[in-house]
Design a protein around this motif. Structure first.
Motif, PDB file in Angstrom:
ATOM      1  N   THR A  59       0.818  -1.017   0.104  1.00  0.00           N
ATOM      2  CA  THR A  59       0.012   0.038   0.000  1.00  0.00           C
ATOM      3  C   THR A  59       0.820   1.246   0.029  1.00  0.00           C
ATOM      4  O   THR A  59       2.193   1.057   0.314  1.00  0.00           O
ATOM      5  CB  THR A  59      -1.117   0.026   1.077  1.00  0.00           C
ATOM      6  N   TYR A  77      -6.267   9.886   4.062  1.00  0.00           N
ATOM      7  CA  TYR A  77      -7.046   9.343   2.462  1.00  0.00           C
ATOM      8  C   TYR A  77      -6.543   8.094   2.151  1.00  0.00           C
ATOM      9  O   TYR A  77      -6.192   7.928   0.982  1.00  0.00           O
ATOM     10  CB  TYR A  77      -6.645  10.409   1.533  1.00  0.00           C
ATOM     11  N   PRO A  78      -6.759   7.076   2.886  1.00  0.00           N
ATOM     12  CA  PRO A  78      -6.368   5.636   2.430  1.00  0.00           C
ATOM     13  C   PRO A  78      -7.076   5.376   1.117  1.00  0.00           C
ATOM     14  O   PRO A  78      -6.444   4.365   0.654  1.00  0.00           O
ATOM     15  CB  PRO A  78      -6.543   4.711   3.863  1.00  0.00           C
ATOM     16  N   GLU A  79      -8.047   5.716   1.037  1.00  0.00           N
ATOM     17  CA  GLU A  79      -8.939   5.436  -0.225  1.00  0.00           C
ATOM     18  C   GLU A  79      -8.463   5.754  -1.402  1.00  0.00           C
ATOM     19  O   GLU A  79      -8.728   5.554  -2.553  1.00  0.00           O
ATOM     20  CB  GLU A  79     -10.495   6.075   0.042  1.00  0.00           C
ATOM     21  N   LEU A  80      -7.275   6.798  -1.404  1.00  0.00           N
ATOM     22  CA  LEU A  80      -6.621   7.155  -2.715  1.00  0.00           C
ATOM     23  C   LEU A  80      -5.462   6.117  -2.926  1.00  0.00           C
ATOM     24  O   LEU A  80      -5.176   6.255  -3.948  1.00  0.00           O
ATOM     25  CB  LEU A  80      -5.818   8.469  -2.357  1.00  0.00           C
ATOM     26  N   CYS A  81      -5.301   5.168  -2.275  1.00  0.00           N
ATOM     27  CA  CYS A  81      -4.461   4.078  -2.517  1.00  0.00           C
ATOM     28  C   CYS A  81      -5.059   3.213  -3.491  1.00  0.00           C
ATOM     29  O   CYS A  81      -6.243   2.817  -3.305  1.00  0.00           O
ATOM     30  CB  CYS A  81      -3.915   3.328  -1.142  1.00  0.00           C
ATOM     31  N   THR A  82      -4.129   2.804  -4.497  1.00  0.00           N
ATOM     32  CA  THR A  82      -4.891   1.953  -5.650  1.00  0.00           C
ATOM     33  C   THR A  82      -4.402   0.508  -5.483  1.00  0.00           C
ATOM     34  O   THR A  82      -4.746  -0.390  -6.115  1.00  0.00           O
ATOM     35  CB  THR A  82      -4.423   2.122  -7.274  1.00  0.00           C
ATOM     36  N   ASN A  84      -4.710  -3.277  -4.240  1.00  0.00           N
ATOM     37  CA  ASN A  84      -5.813  -4.168  -3.507  1.00  0.00           C
ATOM     38  C   ASN A  84      -5.202  -5.467  -2.942  1.00  0.00           C
ATOM     39  O   ASN A  84      -4.785  -6.420  -3.774  1.00  0.00           O
ATOM     40  CB  ASN A  84      -6.700  -4.389  -4.663  1.00  0.00           C
ATOM     41  N   TRP A 238      -1.050   7.768  -5.170  1.00  0.00           N
ATOM     42  CA  TRP A 238      -1.667   8.274  -3.969  1.00  0.00           C
ATOM     43  C   TRP A 238      -1.452   9.671  -4.121  1.00  0.00           C
ATOM     44  O   TRP A 238      -2.531  10.661  -3.759  1.00  0.00           O
ATOM     45  CB  TRP A 238      -1.286   7.595  -2.789  1.00  0.00           C
TER      46      TRP A 238
END
Length: 364
Positions: A59, A77-82, A84, A238
């Motif tokens: 991540t 903003y962890p949701e901006l990490c691509t 998976n 990110w």
């Protein structure tokens, strides 16, 4: 595709040309590599990437913690990490990891079925390469087993062999020069060691011509002149969307202090269409990796008209801004040609020195 490969003349060979008008910043085309592989020392230093497409496997937060050496960092903003991590898979035979099951299947069907059972001998080749080719890395001999295995596993072996042979078009002497240049003067005498280890690690069926000493030297030269660098990063993805730029600057400072400029998962790949693009010191296109994997995108640096040749730079920005003498010297040593682009022709009468290093070269 909206680009095409055309023959130019005997001196330049083929070139890449636009079939339609392109505006500045537009994407001319995208392509996946015939083969690619992560740099050996890059992997050794903990840069985790998919073994097939080089997509990051850590991540953005994990990436920053490792590169700064500060395990307490928490990225907003962890949701901006691509990345998976739930889709990561592993080969049950040798343990290499992939970003998802699709990449694992593609690798197995293209080359990994052959290479997986040769893990021990291939590790010896990889270890020998690391002792010869230290960072900063410009290639990886481990690309060659993937080329050979791709040919061996292909349903149309002759056609696949010919696709790779198109990259090999120099004389024996030229190949020797480029292979020695890739390894450097100190380690040039180790080519026979690398060749012997490759021969021991690979089946010979359908690729015997490439496993000869001359064939191996040709493959090293191929890698040196046509191998295109690939770079991916969970942190850079990110950064593209994070609103707090002050935070980003501080993180980059901390990473630079800890690991210097080596921030990305890095490797090398062979790209069939991109390899047809000639060099210019005034390029009208550049290579980018928009998808954070090995898929290459060619982006227009300015408006390009239909019928215009598409050119990229074979040298870095620092060299591009240096004197004609410096640019020509690097291109001759690494690519065996003299550049006659508009910038070089315009500067033909300029002095051949711009730095102390260049001055010493001209005095010899």
């Amino acid at each position: 595709m909206d680009v095409e490969v055309r023959y130019i003349d005997d001196s330049k060979g083929n070139g890449l040309f636009a079939k339609k008008n392109f505006s500045e910043d537009s994407i001319l085309f995208e392509e996946s590599p015939l083969v690619c592989v992560q740099f050996s020392w890059n992997a050794e230093y903990g840069y985790k990437a998919c073994d097939h497409c080089l997509k990051p496997l850590e991540t953005a937060e994990e990436n920053v913690r490792r590169l700064t050496g500060k395990t307490e960092i928490v990225l907003p903003y962890p949701e901006l990490c691509t990345t998976n991590k739930s889709t990561i898979t592993q080969c049950s035979g040798c343990g290499v990891e992939y970003c998802n099951a699709d990449c694992q299947e593609k690798a197995f069907n293209q080359y990994h079925r052959t290479l997986c059972v040769q893990t021990g001998p291939l590790q010896c080749l990889n270890d020998a390469w690391k002792q010869i080719h230290y960072p900063p890395e410009t290639g990886n001999v481990m690309l060659i087993p993937r080329i050979l295995a791709t040919i061996q596993q292909s349903c149309d072996k002759e056609n696949t062999l010919n696709r790779f042979l198109k990259f090999c078009h120099r004389s024996v002497n030229d190949d020797s020069h480029l292979a020695h240049k890739l390894l450097g003067e100190k380690f040039a005498n180790q080519i026979s060691t690398l060749h012997s280890l490759l021969v021991q690690s690979m089946p010979h069926e359908h690729v015997s011509q490439l496993l000869s000493p001359e064939g191996f030297q040709s493959l090293l030269a191929l890698m040196g002149t046509n191998g295109q660098g690939v770079a991916t990063s969970p942190f850079s993805q990110w950064v593209e969307n994070v609103p707090e730029k002050d935070l980003v600057s501080k993180l980059y400072e901390d990473m630079d202090a800890n690991v210097g400029s080596f921030l990305d998962n890095e490797g090398v790949g062979l790209f069939e269409t991109q390899s047809a693009a000639n060099h210019s010191c005034l390029p009208n296109a550049e290579i980018v990796y928009r998808h954070n994997n090995s898929t290459l995108s060619l982006r227009a640096l300015r408006d390009i008209e239909a019928g215009e040749e598409i050119c990229i730079s074979y040298v870095d920005e620092c060299t591009l801004s240096s004197s004609r003498h410096s640019r020509q010297k690097e291109l001759r040593e690494n690519y065996l040609f003299n550049c006659n682009c508009p910038k070089c022709l315009e500067q033909a009468d300029d002095p051949d020195v711009t730095s102390d290093e260049d001055m010493s070269d001209s005095d010899e």
